[in-house]
Design a protein around this motif. Structure first.
Motif, PDB file in Angstrom:
ATOM      1  N   THR A 219      16.126  42.781  65.882  1.00  0.00           N
ATOM      2  CA  THR A 219      16.153  42.140  66.885  1.00  0.00           C
ATOM      3  C   THR A 219      16.585  42.997  68.050  1.00  0.00           C
ATOM      4  O   THR A 219      16.523  42.711  69.360  1.00  0.00           O
ATOM      5  N   ILE A 220      16.739  44.321  67.791  1.00  0.00           N
ATOM      6  CA  ILE A 220      17.411  45.410  68.499  1.00  0.00           C
ATOM      7  C   ILE A 220      16.174  45.468  69.959  1.00  0.00           C
ATOM      8  O   ILE A 220      16.455  45.253  71.120  1.00  0.00           O
ATOM      9  N   VAL A 221      14.975  45.499  69.732  1.00  0.00           N
ATOM     10  CA  VAL A 221      13.503  46.313  70.629  1.00  0.00           C
ATOM     11  C   VAL A 221      13.772  44.445  71.729  1.00  0.00           C
ATOM     12  O   VAL A 221      13.904  44.913  72.924  1.00  0.00           O
ATOM     13  N   SER A 222      13.772  43.241  71.167  1.00  0.00           N
ATOM     14  CA  SER A 222      13.275  42.457  71.697  1.00  0.00           C
ATOM     15  C   SER A 222      14.891  42.171  72.708  1.00  0.00           C
ATOM     16  O   SER A 222      14.193  40.685  73.395  1.00  0.00           O
ATOM     17  N   ARG A 223      15.694  42.035  71.858  1.00  0.00           N
ATOM     18  CA  ARG A 223      17.001  41.787  72.659  1.00  0.00           C
ATOM     19  C   ARG A 223      17.552  42.880  73.695  1.00  0.00           C
ATOM     20  O   ARG A 223      18.732  42.859  74.200  1.00  0.00           O
ATOM     21  N   HIS A 264      14.155  58.959  77.018  1.00  0.00           N
ATOM     22  CA  HIS A 264      16.167  59.460  75.718  1.00  0.00           C
ATOM     23  C   HIS A 264      16.825  58.775  75.684  1.00  0.00           C
ATOM     24  O   HIS A 264      17.321  58.390  74.929  1.00  0.00           O
ATOM     25  N   ALA A 265      16.656  57.753  76.549  1.00  0.00           N
ATOM     26  CA  ALA A 265      17.517  56.529  76.829  1.00  0.00           C
ATOM     27  C   ALA A 265      17.892  55.496  75.871  1.00  0.00           C
ATOM     28  O   ALA A 265      18.700  55.357  75.283  1.00  0.00           O
ATOM     29  N   VAL A 266      16.816  55.040  76.245  1.00  0.00           N
ATOM     30  CA  VAL A 266      16.121  54.713  74.929  1.00  0.00           C
ATOM     31  C   VAL A 266      16.370  54.864  73.951  1.00  0.00           C
ATOM     32  O   VAL A 266      17.066  54.176  72.413  1.00  0.00           O
ATOM     33  N   ARG A 267      16.485  55.844  73.027  1.00  0.00           N
ATOM     34  CA  ARG A 267      15.965  56.446  71.978  1.00  0.00           C
ATOM     35  C   ARG A 267      18.233  56.582  71.837  1.00  0.00           C
ATOM     36  O   ARG A 267      18.571  56.749  70.648  1.00  0.00           O
ATOM     37  N   ASP A 268      18.716  56.919  72.776  1.00  0.00           N
ATOM     38  CA  ASP A 268      20.367  57.134  72.346  1.00  0.00           C
ATOM     39  C   ASP A 268      20.803  55.612  71.958  1.00  0.00           C
ATOM     40  O   ASP A 268      21.399  55.041  71.167  1.00  0.00           O
ATOM     41  N   MET A 269      20.326  54.990  72.730  1.00  0.00           N
ATOM     42  CA  MET A 269      20.520  53.250  72.342  1.00  0.00           C
ATOM     43  C   MET A 269      19.885  52.360  71.346  1.00  0.00           C
ATOM     44  O   MET A 269      20.783  52.473  70.184  1.00  0.00           O
ATOM     45  N   LEU A 270      18.826  53.292  70.560  1.00  0.00           N
ATOM     46  CA  LEU A 270      18.281  52.647  68.989  1.00  0.00           C
ATOM     47  C   LEU A 270      19.560  53.594  67.766  1.00  0.00           C
ATOM     48  O   LEU A 270      20.041  53.018  66.910  1.00  0.00           O
ATOM     49  N   GLU A 271      19.899  54.537  68.532  1.00  0.00           N
ATOM     50  CA  GLU A 271      20.997  55.511  67.874  1.00  0.00           C
ATOM     51  C   GLU A 271      22.165  54.500  67.670  1.00  0.00           C
ATOM     52  O   GLU A 271      22.686  54.431  66.384  1.00  0.00           O
TER      53      GLU A 271
END
Length: 391
Positions: A219-223, A264-271
């Motif tokens: 759900t991370i990518v979708s939400r 880079h911002a999305v990468r940080d958020m995924l981590e």
């Protein structure tokens, strides 16, 4: 533009490309390939520097009084996979290794451009021909940076080129912004208390938490990711228990996967978000958890001004209608991102013809299209002569 290389020279480069294809070498093992590159550059009268990142080679050509310096990158390594094209006369001679991504073609195109530029002498400034080892996930770009690439060879702008099946021969795609995704790996271990499968209440079952986690991360990518952005989170490995002991609830469940993003911002958020979910689910289950996120390659993001320069060169080399300025980014990665994260860079796509009959990258029947060699050389040569215009 006048003819850059004659047919005899192109035929020799095609033969060299096929020789490299038949003798693939993995990352940091490109001893034979590096020797060929060094000898070729030296015969062209180009200054040769070796040993960067173990097997990397840099050729330097400086002409006139120009002060600008650019670098062109070609990757040299092959992949650890078998070649299944039995009917190919120049198929891999090394079991379990093949050029399944076209790095043999990239190497030959840059050598051809180096030969043409050394002969034509139609620019003023410095160009570095960077033959990089170990692009396929082994950290070659970082290795040559760590060995002093930018200290030894000051660079104003850096360019990379990769073949692309599905784009026609003689066409290119040159696009600003994200081109390839970051490529990171993560691992979560849920730590419970094992017990008899008939008496789960006497233990703390980590498999329940693992199941909830596997559902939650998708759900991370979708939400959590802006819908106009793009990202991928995948669980790719799970290890727990023993199929010879199906009446035993395990102590631990280990899960690993990959995460990819174009910013880079999305990468940080995924981590952050993967870790938050793992810790939250573990806390709710009353069990322990460990989390590790290993950053690999950053995203390749083309600099706007450098991309304009590459676009103008591509149009001059191949024709106005042969250059696409809109093309979807790839979720694959390339450690060219290390270079373009330090100096302005542009990464372009060169047509490799139809994406069929094993033409897709990392396929056991893949082959670089020799018809792409001449357009690639023409682009590289045009780019250098336009970037470093003689006074």
């Amino acid at each position: 533009m006048a003819e850059i290389l004659d047919q005899t020279e192109l035929d020799a480069l095609i033969a060299l490309r096929r020789d490299l294809h038949a003798h693939p070498e993995l990352g940091f093992e490109e001893v034979r390939t590096s020797a060929i590159v060094k000898r070729f550059l030296a015969e062209c009268g180009i200054e040769v520097h070796d040993g960067l990142g173990k097997t990397g080679v840099v050729g330097t050509l400086k002409l006139g009084n120009g002060t600008s310096t650019i670098a062109l990158r070609a990757d040299m390594d092959a992949l650890a996979m078998p070649e299944m094209a039995e009917d190919r006369s120049y198929r891999s001679t090394v079991p379990g290794k093949m050029h399944a991504c076209g790095h043999d073609g990239h190497t030959v195109m840059l050598l051809g451009a180096a030969m043409a530029l050394a002969r034509r002498r139609a620019f003023s400034g410095t160009v570095h021909f960077v033959f990089q080892p170990a692009e396929e996930g082994r950290g070659g770009a970082q290795a040559i940076v760590d060995d002093g690439l930018f200290q030894r060879f000051p660079i104003d702008r850096f360019y990379g080129l990769h073949n692309m099946p599905g784009i026609a021969i003689g066409e290119m795609a040159v696009v600003p912004g994200p081109q390839l995704a970051s490529s990171d790996r993560w691992e979560v271990v849920f730590k419970g208390v094992g017990t008899h499968g008939a008496k789960p209440h006497l233990g703390l079952d980590p498999s329940v938490a693992a199941g909830q986690f596997l559902s939650a991360i998708h759900t991370i990518v979708s939400r959590n990711v802006d819908p106009v952005e793009a990202a991928v989170v995948s669980a790719c490995a799970i290890s727990a228990g023993d199929f010879n002991a199906l009446n035993v609830i395990p102590d631990d469940v280990r899960i690993g996967g990959t995460a990819r993003a174009y910013s880079h911002a999305v990468r940080d958020m995924l981590e952050a978000r993967i870790g938050e979910l793992a810790r939250g689910i573990a806390a709710a289950a009353g069990i322990g958890v460990s989390y590790e996120y290993r950053r690999g390659m950053p995203p390749v993001i083309n600099d706007a001004d450098t991309t304009i320069r590459a676009t103008e060169a591509a149009r001059a080399a191949l024709g106005e209608t042969q250059v696409m300025t809109q093309y979807p980014p790839s979720t694959a990665g390339d450690d060219f991102a290390i270079f373009s994260g330090l100096v302005p860079g542009a990464y372009v796509w060169l047509g490799n013809g139809p994406a069929q009959d094993g033409a897709l990258h990392h396929n056991t029947r893949y082959d670089f299209n020799d018809a792409a060699i001449e357009p690639g050389i023409r682009f590289w040569t045009t780019l250098v002569e336009r970037e470093l215009q003689a006074g």
